[in-house]
Write a protein that holds these residues in place. Structure first.
Motif, short mmCIF file in Angstrom:
data_model
loop_
_atom_site.label_atom_id
_atom_site.label_comp_id
_atom_site.label_asym_id
_atom_site.label_seq_id
_atom_site.Cartn_x
_atom_site.Cartn_y
_atom_site.Cartn_z
N LEU A 199 0.85 -1.19 0.00
CA LEU A 199 0.00 0.00 0.00
C LEU A 199 0.88 1.25 0.00
O LEU A 199 1.67 1.46 0.93
CB LEU A 199 -0.90 -0.03 1.24
N VAL A 200 0.79 2.05 -1.05
CA VAL A 200 1.62 3.24 -1.19
C VAL A 200 0.93 4.42 -0.52
O VAL A 200 -0.22 4.74 -0.83
CB VAL A 200 1.89 3.55 -2.68
N CYS A 201 1.62 5.05 0.44
CA CYS A 201 1.03 6.19 1.14
C CYS A 201 2.10 7.20 1.54
O CYS A 201 3.28 6.99 1.30
CB CYS A 201 0.23 5.72 2.35
N GLU A 202 1.67 8.31 2.13
CA GLU A 202 2.58 9.42 2.42
C GLU A 202 3.51 9.06 3.56
O GLU A 202 3.07 8.60 4.61
CB GLU A 202 1.75 10.66 2.79
N LYS A 203 4.81 9.30 3.37
CA LYS A 203 5.78 8.96 4.40
C LYS A 203 5.93 10.10 5.41
O LYS A 203 5.68 11.27 5.10
CB LYS A 203 7.13 8.63 3.77
N ARG A 204 6.35 9.72 6.61
CA ARG A 204 6.72 10.71 7.62
C ARG A 204 8.23 11.01 7.52
O ARG A 204 8.96 10.34 6.80
CB ARG A 204 6.36 10.20 9.02
N ASP A 205 8.67 12.00 8.30
CA ASP A 205 10.07 12.44 8.22
C ASP A 205 11.06 11.38 8.68
O ASP A 205 12.25 11.46 8.37
CB ASP A 205 10.27 13.72 9.04
N SER A 206 10.59 10.37 9.42
CA SER A 206 11.48 9.32 9.92
C SER A 206 12.00 8.42 8.81
O SER A 206 12.98 7.69 8.99
CB SER A 206 10.74 8.46 10.95
N VAL B 228 -0.49 -0.93 -4.76
CA VAL B 228 -1.70 -0.13 -5.01
C VAL B 228 -1.56 1.25 -4.35
O VAL B 228 -1.08 1.37 -3.23
CB VAL B 228 -2.96 -0.88 -4.50
N ASP B 229 -1.97 2.26 -5.09
CA ASP B 229 -2.09 3.62 -4.56
C ASP B 229 -3.58 3.90 -4.44
O ASP B 229 -4.27 4.20 -5.42
CB ASP B 229 -1.41 4.62 -5.50
N VAL B 230 -4.09 3.75 -3.23
CA VAL B 230 -5.53 3.86 -2.98
C VAL B 230 -6.03 5.28 -3.25
O VAL B 230 -7.11 5.47 -3.82
CB VAL B 230 -5.86 3.42 -1.54
N GLU B 231 -5.21 6.27 -2.88
CA GLU B 231 -5.63 7.66 -3.08
C GLU B 231 -5.82 7.98 -4.56
O GLU B 231 -6.68 8.78 -4.93
CB GLU B 231 -4.61 8.61 -2.44
N GLN B 232 -4.99 7.38 -5.40
CA GLN B 232 -5.12 7.59 -6.85
C GLN B 232 -6.04 6.55 -7.49
O GLN B 232 -6.24 6.59 -8.70
CB GLN B 232 -3.73 7.52 -7.50
N ASN B 233 -6.54 5.64 -6.66
CA ASN B 233 -7.42 4.56 -7.16
C ASN B 233 -6.74 3.79 -8.30
O ASN B 233 -7.33 3.51 -9.33
CB ASN B 233 -8.76 5.14 -7.64
N GLU B 234 -5.47 3.43 -8.05
CA GLU B 234 -4.65 2.87 -9.13
C GLU B 234 -3.83 1.68 -8.64
O GLU B 234 -3.20 1.74 -7.57
CB GLU B 234 -3.71 3.97 -9.65
#
Length: 199
Positions: free
Chosen positions: A90-97, A174-180
């Motif tokens: 699942l591809v999502c936004e990373k944090r600074d860590s 999968v990139d859920v936010e892009q529905n892709e």
């Protein structure tokens, strides 16, 4: 074939020391290193001969543990509840860590929670780990440690041998936010149905 606690402990120690470990998943064998240690991540790229422009994913024992290092949207969290642990990334936004070397400087990163007892036992000991196939880039993924390239095997500190993996195909990315769906793999049809229902 179960992996012994002693072997899991030794593999976890190797990872803490910046080393590389081959570990089983429900799809193919993965190459694990401390995903937050830039030097260890660099060693993964070296071992695979992988382009630094191609980001790596990272693996956790559960989705809750990933929350420390990524920002979930509500839709991503719902997807994680439906599919993790399982053969999806699942591809999502990373944090600074999260080090830039892992993501090739990108703002998003792939999260994996493998559905395999040995992988989860290792991740319970040390996480997050890099989640990438244990092979030289461009070569076939490995479902049996006996098939590891000898030169590649020499570059790793431990191999957790659980016999042949059940899946044989990579995870669906999968990139859920892009529905892709970025890469079709295991359970691709189920992922596609879920995206259609939540579009």
């Amino acid at each position: 074939m179960p992996v012994s606690d002693a072997d899991l402990d030794a593999a976890a120690d190797a990872i803490r020391d910046g080393g590389l470990v081959v570990y089983p998943t429900e799809t193919v064998y993965g190459l694990g290193a401390d995903a937050l240690d830039a030097a260890a991540v660099e060693a993964v790229f070296e071992a695979k001969g992988r382009s630094r422009e191609k980001p790596l994913s990272f693996a956790f024992p559960d989705a809750a543990a990933a929350s420390e290092h990524v920002r979930w949207s509500d839709t991503e969290r719902a997807f994680a509840d439906a599919f993790l642990p399982g053969p999806v990334t699942l591809v999502c936004e990373k944090r600074d860590s999260v080090p830039d070397v892992l993501t090739a400087g990108r703002a998003r990163v792939g999260v994996r929670v493998p559905d395999h007892d040995a992988a989860l036992a290792l991740l319970d000991r040390v996480a997050p780990l890099t989640a990438t196939s244990a092979n030289v880039s461009g070569e076939p993924s490995v479902t049996d440690p006996a098939d590891l390239d000898p030169a590649f095997r020499e570059r790793v500190d431990a191999v957790l041998d659980a016999g042949e993996t059940p899946g044989g195909t990579g995870s669906t990315v999968v990139d859920v936010e892009q529905n892709e769906i970025l890469r079709e793999g295991a359970v691709g049809d189920a992922v596609r149905e879920w995206l259609a229902e939540h579009a």
